[in-house]
Design an enzyme around this catalytic site. Structure first.
Site, short mmCIF file in Angstrom:
data_model
loop_
_atom_site.label_atom_id
_atom_site.label_comp_id
_atom_site.label_asym_id
_atom_site.label_seq_id
_atom_site.Cartn_x
_atom_site.Cartn_y
_atom_site.Cartn_z
N ASN A 111 50.00 -2.27 20.03
CA ASN A 111 49.00 -3.26 20.35
C ASN A 111 49.26 -4.21 18.86
O ASN A 111 48.56 -4.13 17.98
CB ASN A 111 47.69 -2.53 20.11
CG ASN A 111 46.40 -3.70 20.45
OD1 ASN A 111 47.02 -4.91 20.58
ND2 ASN A 111 45.25 -3.23 20.20
N LYS B 273 47.86 -6.95 18.71
CA LYS B 273 46.62 -7.66 18.52
C LYS B 273 46.98 -9.34 18.00
O LYS B 273 47.61 -9.89 18.81
CB LYS B 273 45.75 -7.19 17.14
CG LYS B 273 45.83 -5.57 17.46
CD LYS B 273 44.89 -5.06 16.07
CE LYS B 273 44.51 -3.63 16.86
NZ LYS B 273 43.60 -2.82 15.64
N SER C 120 44.84 4.27 13.04
CA SER C 120 45.72 4.03 12.04
C SER C 120 46.91 5.14 12.05
O SER C 120 47.53 5.59 11.06
CB SER C 120 44.93 4.04 10.57
OG SER C 120 44.15 3.17 10.56
N GLU D 276 40.00 6.28 19.69
CA GLU D 276 40.31 5.51 18.40
C GLU D 276 39.08 5.51 17.64
O GLU D 276 37.95 4.81 18.07
CB GLU D 276 40.74 4.13 18.78
CG GLU D 276 40.24 3.54 20.08
CD GLU D 276 40.23 2.05 19.98
OE1 GLU D 276 41.32 1.64 19.52
OE2 GLU D 276 39.40 1.21 20.48
#
Length: 251
Positions: A9, A11, A212, A166
């Site tokens: 991702n 972002k 993470s 997540e």
């Protein structure tokens, strides 16, 4: 055995030249690897990246979509538009969408329906805040989100969904759940899906870890029996780091 799935991702990062260069590097480095891989660039770079990954073993994903088809919806991007530039998968329910843009479970559920009905696969994000983990309600939060976000989705449609757990407190913070903590939640979520659908559906679905994960902790996380891959943020912006995670997944 479920095939591992590593999704990047990006972002709100990169410029066009950087996006193209990153995609080219990944196409070259992931060639011949045998897991499932996806990258989700910002909307404005989807077309350029699509031309790079077309014909490779990398799936093109999008970071969001709207529930409407077309019309007077300034700034919105429809499922048809995404498909038109080669998108195959869309990330829905990301905590940053829930938090920054106040997306509700009802809206996310509508998006999941629209995506699947439009022929897109879905990576559905769920997860708790740090305050909720401290309060001991992680499982309750995850069960509520899974139940509400998948309301009305049939078992046949569920085959087009992956879940990304997540923990919100571990996104972009450098913190991460321990492999044991992450495994515990993944196993719980799989149990919820078994009750909502069937043991087979729960056994088949991919549940990714999205807190993470990086090239330093990926191997240990991916070794857990119910962690089927990762939804990668910062580490997906570097060819070498994302490649390392993908190689762990392909073992």
């Amino acid at each position: 055995m479920r095939t591992k799935y590593v999704a990047g991702n990006w972002k709100m990062n990169m410029d066009k030249a950087g996006a193209v260069a990153l995609a080219k590097g990944l196409v070259e480095n992931l060639k011949g690897l045998n897991a499932k891989y996806m990258i989700a660039p910002p909307f404005v770079y989807l077309d350029a990246v699509s031309q790079i990954v077309n014909g490779s073993n990398i799936i093109l994903g999008a970071q969001n979509m709207t529930v409407t088809d077309n019309g007077a919806h300034t700034g919105a991007i429809s499922a048809a538009m995404l498909k038109d530039v080669g998108v195959q998968t869309v990330i829905l329910g990301h905590s940053e969408r829930r938090d920054e843009f106040n997306e509700t479970d009802k809206l996310i559920n509508e998006k999941v329906h629209k995506a699947i009905e439009s022929g897109l696969d879905v990576v559905l994000c769920i997860g708790e805040l740090y305050s909720q983990r401290i309060a001991g309600v992680t499982n309750q939060i995850c069960e509520n989100q899974v139940t509400e976000d998948l309301a009305g989705i049939t078992e046949e449609q569920l085959a087009h969904v992956s879940i990304a757990y997540e923990p919100v407190w571990a996104i972009g913070t450098g913190k991460t759940a321990t492999p044991a903590e992450a495994q515990e939640v993944h196993a719980f979520v799989r149990g919820v899906l078994s009750r909502l659908y069937s043991p087979k559906a729960a056994a088949d679905i991919k549940i990714l870890y999205g807190g993470s994960m990086n090239d330093s902790n990926a191997e240990e996380l991916l070794a857990q029996p119910d962690i089927d891959g990762g939804l990668i943020g910062g580490a997906s912006l570097k060819v070498d780091k994302f490649t390392a995670i993908c190689k762990f997944a392909s073992k």
